[in-house]
Structures are given as structure tokens and as C-alpha cells.
Design an enzyme around this catalytic site. Structure first.
Site, short mmCIF file in Angstrom:
data_model
loop_
_atom_site.label_atom_id
_atom_site.label_comp_id
_atom_site.label_asym_id
_atom_site.label_seq_id
_atom_site.Cartn_x
_atom_site.Cartn_y
_atom_site.Cartn_z
N GLY A 215 14.14 -21.79 -13.20
CA GLY A 215 14.97 -20.59 -13.29
C GLY A 215 15.34 -20.29 -14.71
N VAL A 219 21.79 -21.26 -15.52
CA VAL A 219 21.89 -22.11 -14.34
C VAL A 219 21.36 -23.51 -14.65
CG1 VAL A 219 21.29 -22.33 -11.91
CG2 VAL A 219 21.69 -20.07 -12.88
N GLY A 220 20.36 -23.60 -15.53
CA GLY A 220 19.87 -24.91 -15.92
C GLY A 220 20.97 -25.79 -16.49
N GLU A 237 12.52 -26.19 -15.63
CA GLU A 237 11.45 -25.26 -15.97
C GLU A 237 12.10 -23.89 -16.16
OE1 GLU A 237 8.68 -26.31 -16.70
OE2 GLU A 237 8.60 -28.28 -15.76
N CYS A 271 7.50 -16.31 -15.81
CA CYS A 271 8.20 -17.01 -16.90
C CYS A 271 7.33 -17.15 -18.14
CB CYS A 271 8.68 -18.38 -16.42
SG CYS A 271 7.37 -19.43 -15.75
#
Length: 487
Positions: A215, A219-220, A237, A271
Site C-alpha cells: 500500500g 499506512v506502512g 511493498e 505502484c
């Protein structure tokens, strides 16, 4: 993601927060029971035998084949993906990964010998691949089948159990994945939890042996903080503003074809999609007609009618990307034909973009390609080095020395020379980021290495007891000898 600002660029989605609505008691009880069951199954040794791993990989392959129509229909509903694009970028990647893993798993698991050295002689050493335990996979919405099942392959091959959390932003695909897992896979190995922020937050409160999140960086960081409570390792990732540099002397027609395909596949919601393109003013002037022509060749005069052109995943994503488009700079597409109700944004190319324009302030994650003038390779390299490390970088040049300069002087998760997007489809290549674009990698052997622990096992016979040499008391003769050995 290059910055925290566009937290929704790669995920509207699962964004757990410290304060969150409680999960209803029934769902909470089921989630906790799933985690406990997976851990009990791992502790019982269910997932350790090689044949059991191969059997479960076969079950996953059969499940993907059996549910193909359901998965393709779900991808079309969520993202407007064509059957062909789904076959290439989603299902095909998964089935190729399974086949590659099955062919090589036995050899990759074979213990590797090493020499412990003269000091321990006589002794022998081995590196053994040991399963980690129970893992959590938090999948994104942009490639919701590929990026859920590809890491699952490594989890199973490594002898682990897995709890899979699909993205609720692609609800049809989430439901299809849940059906696949519950119908075709052994619940002793894999279970699935659907839902949004509350369910994900509850999952992150539990102890896992590894968490893989795909994501954005915002949020990581939340995932990393939650994992730190249990000292759980994470694979992140993420993404970033993956640049393209087109050098003078390049075959512009061929380069343009590969660039627009890489950019507009999945409506730019990739991405590793080319985020922006750099070239000298002279090259940009010559390149623009090729970019327009190749986009027309791929999607026709009205991409809205093309069966091969997708849609934005949500109105929220539509609004975000629409706000990045400056119609005064659009040489293709723009806002005039955009349709919010249909989540349709046309392929858009922006010329004469400045580095401080809004479109350069975040990862675009949509069908907008800004063109930026640079003096040449020196400035392009400097621009890449000045930003966060991207997930990938692309270079089109006829000069080997320029390729080598980008390889040596820039840092990115991967570097693709003369192509876009397609390189991540090979299971032989580790896929992952560096710095802001992520940590850890998977695919093929890298998956097995990520989802296992390399455990050294050293054997030394009790006789002769050569270790007495390094044990007290240290008499003069022993001190002299050890002084020579450890100088």
C-alpha cells in the site's frame, strides 16, 4: 508513496488508526479464533512437510483455475479490467509464480553446507530454511488478486500458515478471494478476513511472525508501529514517483509505445507505473507526437469505448487524480471528457510541467503522465537523487554508459532499461522497494528467503575436545598460542 500527503493514492483503504470503531463481538470472536487456529496448526507441524507444501500449492493453482471466471468478473466490476488484462497482470502472474516455485522448491530447501572454520575444526555447518510461523498478508486494491496470492505462494512454500486480508476498496474481488480460499484451500493453512479499518486494526493487535503490507507509506508506518509491539518483522511493498528518462538518440516511437503501455495499464493505478517523464526540451518536442500516436493505437480515439481501458477504483480516487490535471498543459486527454459517475479518466499527458506543480507533489497513481524538461542525464540523475527512493526507475537510451550511470548513481527498488512494467512479471526477479518505497522483497527464491529463517546448524564432535584450547585457565603457553590465533 513519496510523501505522507497522498495517503489515499495507493489505498483508500485499510488505514488502521489508534482510535477505531470496535468490531462487533461475533466478528471479533471469529477473527481471534482464526488467528489461534492458524497458530495451533503451525505449532502442530501441519505445514512443515515438503509434500504438504506442494499439495497446498497445487490446491491454490486448482482454485485459481476453477474460480477464473469469478475473479475476472470481480476485477471488471472493481477496476474495469478486461479479461485479457486480468489474465496478463493478475491470474497469469500467479500461475507462473506457482509453477516456478513448485519446480524449484525442493532444491531451494536443501540444506546448504558451510565450513565453520579452523578454530572449530573438526566441525560441520549447514544453513537450513526454517518456517517463521503464522503470517498476515494485507493486500491492496489495485492488483487485488496478484498482490494477495503472489505473497501467499511464498508463505505456503516456506511452510507457514497465513491470514489473508483483501482490500475492501475492491469489494467484488475481496469476496471472490474469500470464496477461493474457503472453497479450495485447507483452513489449517490459510484463512481470510474481510472488512475495513476496524477488522484490520484488530488483526494488527494480534501477534504474528511476519506481516506483509502492500500500500502506501502512511499506512506502512502504522503497520510498522503495530508490528513493533510484538517485535514482528514486516515486509512493506509501497510505491513512489517512479521516473522515466528518455535520452537523446533513443528510438522514440518504440520508447513511446512501451511508456504509454506501462503508464496507462490498469488506468495508471500501478505502484511501478511510470510516474513522470524527463527528457531534454528537444527530445520532448519530438516525443509528444509519438506518445499521442501510441496511446491512440492502444485505446482508440475514445478510450471510454475501449474494452482494454479500465476505470478508477472509486470516486474518491477519481476526484484526487482529477485535481492533479492542469488542462492548460494537457496535450492529450484532460478533464473535459472525464466522467465521475463512471469513474472514467482519460489517458492524459501534460507537457511543460514544472517541478513545483501539484502533479509533482505526490505519487499520481492514475492515468496522468507529466513531461518535464531537464538538461540531460546529469540533471535527471540529480533529480532522482534529490527525492525519495522510488520503487523503480526507467531509462531509455542508446548509450551503455548512460545505463551504467543510472545503475551506479541512483537508488531504486529496481531499474528497468528499455522497458516498463513487464520486468516485475518474472518470478526470477525479487520485487521490493528501498527506503521510502518499501523494505523486503518477494517472488521466486526471494519469497522463500523472506518467509523463512536461515538457521545455521553447527555440529562438532565431543572428541577430540579442541575447544579446551580457548577455555581457562590461560597458562603462558596457551596465551602465546591464542595471541597468534587472534592477533
Amino acid at each position: 508513496m513519496a510523501t505522507d500527503a497522498p495517503a489515499t493514492a495507493q489505498s483508500d483503504a485499510t488505514q488502521p488508526a489508534a482510535a477505531h470503531p470496535d468490531v462487533d463481538p461475533t466478528t471479533r470472536e471469529r477473527i481471534l479464533a482464526d488467528v489461534a487456529a492458524l497458530r495451533a496448526s503451525f505449532d502442530a507441524g501441519t505445514t512443515r512437510p515438503l509434500q504438504a507444501r506442494l499439495d497446498q500449492l497445487d490446491a491454490l493453482a486448482r482454485g485459481v483455475r476453477a474460480e477464473r471466471s469469478r475473479l475476472v468478473a470481480a476485477l471488471a466490476e472493481d477496476l474495469g479490467k478486461s479479461r485479457t488484462e486480468s489474465a496478463i497482470t493478475e491470474l497469469g502472474v500467479v500461475t507462473a509464480e506457482i509453477a516456478h516455485m513448485r519446480r524449484n522448491l525442493r532444491g531451494w530447501l536443501r540444506p546448504q553446507s558451510f565450513d565453520p572454520g579452523a578454530l572449530l575444526a573438526p566441525a560441520r555447518g549447514q544453513i537450513r530454511r526454517e518456517p517463521l510461523g503464522t503470517t498476515l498478508i494485507i493486500a491492496p486494491w489495485n492488483y487485488p488478486v496478484n498482490l494477495a496470492l503472489a505473497p501467499l505462494i511464498g508463505v505456503i512454500a516456506g511452510g507457514n500458515t497465513a491470514l489473508l486480508k483483501p482490500s475492501e476498496v475492491a469489494p467484488a474481488t475481496s469476496a471472490a478471494l474469500a470464496h477461493l480460499v474457503r472453497t479450495h484451500l485447507d483452513p489449517a493453512w490459510v484463512r481470510v478476513v474481510e472488512g475495513g479499518v476496524p477488522e484490520t486494526t484488530l488483526l494488527l493487535e494480534q501477534r504474528f511472525d511476519l506481516i506483509l503490507y502492500t500500500g502506501n507509506g502512511t499506512v506502512g508506518r502504522i503497520v510498522s508501529r503495530a508490528a513493533a509491539e510484538h517485535l514482528t518483522p514486516v515486509v512493506l511493498e509501497l510505491g513512489g514517483k517512479s521516473p522515466v528518462f528518455v535520452d537523446e538518440g533513443t528510438d522514440l516511437a518504440a520508447a513511446a509505445r512501451r511508456i504509454v503501455w506501462g503508464k496507462f495499464t490498469n488506468t495508471g493505478q500501478t505502484c511501478i507505473a511510470p510516474d513522470h517523464l524527463m527528457a531534454t526540451p528537444r527530445t520532448l518536442t519530438a516525443l509528444v507526437p509519438h506518445l499521442r500516436r501510441e496511446t491512440l493505437a492502444l485505446y482508440g480515439r475514445d478510450p471510454r469505448r475501449s474494452a482494454d481501458y479500465g476505470r478508477m477504483v472509486s470516486e474518491k480516487q477519481f476526484d484526487r487524480v482529477l485535481g492533479l490535471i492542469d488542462d492548460d498543459k494537457a496535450v492529450l486527454g484532460g478533464t473535459a471528457t472525464a466522467d465521475r459517475s463512471a469513474r472514467y479518466l482519460p489517458p492524459t499527458i501534460l507537457d511543460r510541467v514544472d517541478w513545483d506543480d501539484p502533479v509533482m507533489g505526490e505519487e499520481i497513481f492514475g492515468p496522468v503522465l507529466p513531461l518535464l524538461a531537464v538538461d540531460g542525464p546529469d540533471e535527471a540523475i540529480a533529480r532522482i537523487r534529490a527525492g525519495e527512493k522510488p520503487l523503480t526507475a526507467y531509462v531509455f537510451t542508446p548509450r551503455r554508459e548512460i545505463e551504467e550511470r543510472f545503475a551506479e548513481e541512483t537508488s531504486s527498488g529496481s531499474l528497468a532499461l528499455g522497458l516498463t512494467l513487464a520486468h516485475v512479471g518474472t518470478p526470477a526477479m525479487p520485487f521490493g522497494g528501498v527506503g521510502e518505497s518499501g523494505t523486503g522483497a518477494y517472488h521466486g527464491r526471494a519469497s522463500l528467503e523472506t518467509f523463512t529463517h536461515a538457521k545455521p546448524v553447527v555440529r562438532k564432535p565431543l572428541h577430540p575436545d579442541t575447544l579446551r584450547l580457548v577455555m581457562p585457565p590461560y597458562r603462558p603457553w596457551k596465551k602465546a598460542l591464542l595471541g597468534r590465533l587472534f592477533r
